[in-house]
Scaffold this motif. Structure first.
Motif, short mmCIF file in Angstrom:
data_model
loop_
_atom_site.label_atom_id
_atom_site.label_comp_id
_atom_site.label_asym_id
_atom_site.label_seq_id
_atom_site.Cartn_x
_atom_site.Cartn_y
_atom_site.Cartn_z
N GLN A 137 5.90 -41.42 59.45
CA GLN A 137 5.27 -40.42 58.58
C GLN A 137 4.79 -39.21 59.39
O GLN A 137 4.92 -38.07 58.94
CB GLN A 137 4.09 -41.06 57.83
N SER A 138 4.25 -39.45 60.56
CA SER A 138 3.74 -38.34 61.37
C SER A 138 4.87 -37.44 61.88
O SER A 138 4.67 -36.24 62.12
CB SER A 138 2.93 -38.87 62.55
N ARG A 139 6.07 -38.01 62.04
CA ARG A 139 7.18 -37.24 62.59
C ARG A 139 8.00 -36.52 61.53
O ARG A 139 8.37 -35.35 61.72
CB ARG A 139 8.10 -38.16 63.41
N LEU A 164 23.16 -52.62 58.70
CA LEU A 164 23.22 -51.39 57.92
C LEU A 164 22.66 -50.20 58.70
O LEU A 164 21.87 -50.37 59.63
CB LEU A 164 22.43 -51.54 56.61
N ALA A 165 23.08 -49.03 58.27
CA ALA A 165 22.54 -47.78 58.82
C ALA A 165 22.49 -46.76 57.70
O ALA A 165 23.39 -46.71 56.86
CB ALA A 165 23.40 -47.28 59.98
N TYR A 166 21.43 -45.95 57.68
CA TYR A 166 21.32 -44.93 56.64
C TYR A 166 20.37 -43.82 57.09
O TYR A 166 19.45 -44.05 57.87
CB TYR A 166 20.84 -45.54 55.32
N PRO A 167 20.62 -42.60 56.61
CA PRO A 167 19.73 -41.50 56.97
C PRO A 167 18.50 -41.47 56.06
O PRO A 167 18.57 -41.90 54.90
CB PRO A 167 20.60 -40.26 56.73
N VAL A 168 17.41 -40.98 56.59
CA VAL A 168 16.21 -40.75 55.80
C VAL A 168 15.73 -39.33 56.04
O VAL A 168 15.92 -38.77 57.13
CB VAL A 168 15.08 -41.76 56.13
N GLU A 169 15.12 -38.76 55.03
CA GLU A 169 14.65 -37.38 55.14
C GLU A 169 13.25 -37.26 54.54
O GLU A 169 12.97 -37.79 53.47
CB GLU A 169 15.60 -36.44 54.41
N GLY A 170 12.40 -36.57 55.27
CA GLY A 170 11.05 -36.31 54.80
C GLY A 170 10.78 -34.83 54.79
O GLY A 170 11.63 -34.02 55.17
N LYS A 172 9.19 -33.05 56.79
CA LYS A 172 9.15 -32.41 58.11
C LYS A 172 10.38 -32.66 58.98
O LYS A 172 10.46 -32.16 60.09
CB LYS A 172 7.90 -32.89 58.86
N GLY A 173 11.35 -33.44 58.48
CA GLY A 173 12.52 -33.69 59.31
C GLY A 173 13.38 -34.82 58.80
O GLY A 173 13.19 -35.34 57.70
N GLU A 174 14.37 -35.19 59.65
CA GLU A 174 15.33 -36.22 59.28
C GLU A 174 15.43 -37.26 60.40
O GLU A 174 15.08 -36.99 61.55
CB GLU A 174 16.71 -35.60 59.04
N ALA A 175 15.93 -38.45 60.03
CA ALA A 175 16.11 -39.52 61.01
C ALA A 175 17.22 -40.45 60.51
O ALA A 175 17.68 -40.33 59.38
CB ALA A 175 14.81 -40.29 61.22
N LYS A 176 17.62 -41.34 61.39
CA LYS A 176 18.65 -42.34 61.06
C LYS A 176 18.08 -43.72 61.29
O LYS A 176 17.55 -44.02 62.36
CB LYS A 176 19.89 -42.12 61.92
N VAL A 177 18.18 -44.57 60.28
CA VAL A 177 17.66 -45.94 60.35
C VAL A 177 18.80 -46.90 60.64
O VAL A 177 19.88 -46.81 60.03
CB VAL A 177 16.97 -46.34 59.04
N ALA A 178 18.59 -47.80 61.58
CA ALA A 178 19.55 -48.86 61.88
C ALA A 178 18.83 -50.20 61.78
O ALA A 178 17.71 -50.35 62.27
CB ALA A 178 20.14 -48.67 63.28
N LEU A 179 19.47 -51.17 61.15
CA LEU A 179 18.81 -52.45 60.96
C LEU A 179 19.79 -53.60 61.05
O LEU A 179 20.99 -53.45 60.81
CB LEU A 179 18.10 -52.50 59.61
N TYR A 180 19.25 -54.73 61.42
CA TYR A 180 19.98 -56.00 61.35
C TYR A 180 19.04 -57.01 60.72
O TYR A 180 17.87 -57.11 61.11
CB TYR A 180 20.43 -56.48 62.72
N LYS A 198 16.42 -37.18 64.43
CA LYS A 198 17.56 -36.28 64.57
C LYS A 198 17.27 -35.13 65.51
O LYS A 198 18.12 -34.72 66.30
CB LYS A 198 17.95 -35.74 63.19
N SER A 199 16.07 -34.56 65.47
CA SER A 199 15.75 -33.36 66.24
C SER A 199 15.50 -33.64 67.72
O SER A 199 15.68 -32.77 68.57
CB SER A 199 14.54 -32.64 65.64
N VAL A 200 15.08 -34.85 68.04
CA VAL A 200 14.80 -35.22 69.43
C VAL A 200 15.42 -36.59 69.71
O VAL A 200 15.65 -37.38 68.81
CB VAL A 200 13.27 -35.29 69.69
N GLU A 201 15.68 -36.83 70.98
CA GLU A 201 16.27 -38.12 71.36
C GLU A 201 15.16 -39.16 71.56
O GLU A 201 14.94 -39.67 72.65
CB GLU A 201 17.11 -37.96 72.62
#
Length: 210
Positions: A137-139, A164-170, A172-180, A198-201
């Motif tokens: 949430q903070s990111r 599974l893998a899926y993108p999420v967007e808030g 303030k930015g975006e990210a990619k979720v990976a799960l098992y 997405k914006s930082v490694e």
């Protein structure tokens, strides 16, 4: 070499070389390219069955498009060049219709599978934990929206696994979720849940991966 008569009574050779082909029938054959072996049967061009040979199939598809008119002209019984063009237009239209049906079916299948993924407990549990994460949430902010899901889910009775893998967007930015996740006795448990920004490694590890 065999001969056949055109609509005006003139004989047309059924065995002609490329230089003797009527100019108006030269060019790309969409019916041969799109329907390949089916077109080959209908036009007595059985070399089209090379599309079933690995390593040759792609080359043969291109050859059918480039040489289809020549091969069909040589092997078929045509009243005239115009008759040939009329028949090949029907093959072209059939090829476009068939390809359109396949594309629509694939799109429906892909979105149908995505809908199944979004209805799965493995996805729902993971998305709930990602949405509740204070670090996430903070990111990228809150609330979150998720995008297209890729991966696989396999089940066997009360047990199963999900990767599974899926993108999420808030806001303030975006990210990619990976799960098992694994399922035992119909209960899903997350064994790995990572959010990659997405914006930082950088990433947030919600459930450490073994």
């Amino acid at each position: 070499m065999s001969d056949k008569k055109s609509s005006n009574g003139q004989k047309i050779s059924s065995q002609v070389n490329n230089s003797q082909l009527p100019v108006e029938i030269r060019g790309w054959n969409w019916g041969a390219f799109l329907l390949n072996w089916i077109w080959g049967i209908g036009n007595d061009t059985y070399r089209a069955f090379w599309v079933f040979v690995p390593g040759v199939n792609i080359v043969m598809l291109i050859a059918l498009g480039l040489k289809g008119n020549e091969w069909a002209w040589r092997h078929g019984e045509w009243q005239s060049a115009e008759h040939f063009k009329q028949v090949q237009r029907k093959w072209r239209n059939a090829g476009f219709i068939f390809t359109g049906i396949i594309v629509v079916f694939c799109v429906i299948s892909v979105f149908g599978i995505n809908a199944l993924f979004k209805n799965s407990d493995a996805y729902k549990v993971s998305f709930a934990q990602v949405s509740d994460s204070k670090e996430v949430q903070s990111r990228i902010g809150s609330p979150l929206d998720s995008g297209f899901i890729t991966g696989s889910i396999t089940t066997s009775g009360p047990d199963g696994t999900a990767s599974l893998a899926y993108p999420v967007e808030g806001p303030k930015g975006e990210a990619k979720v990976a799960l098992y996740a694994s399922k035992k006795l119909n209960k899903w448990t997350l064994e790995c849940l990572v959010v990659n920004y997405k914006s930082v490694e950088e990433q947030t590890i919600i459930v450490p991966c073994d």
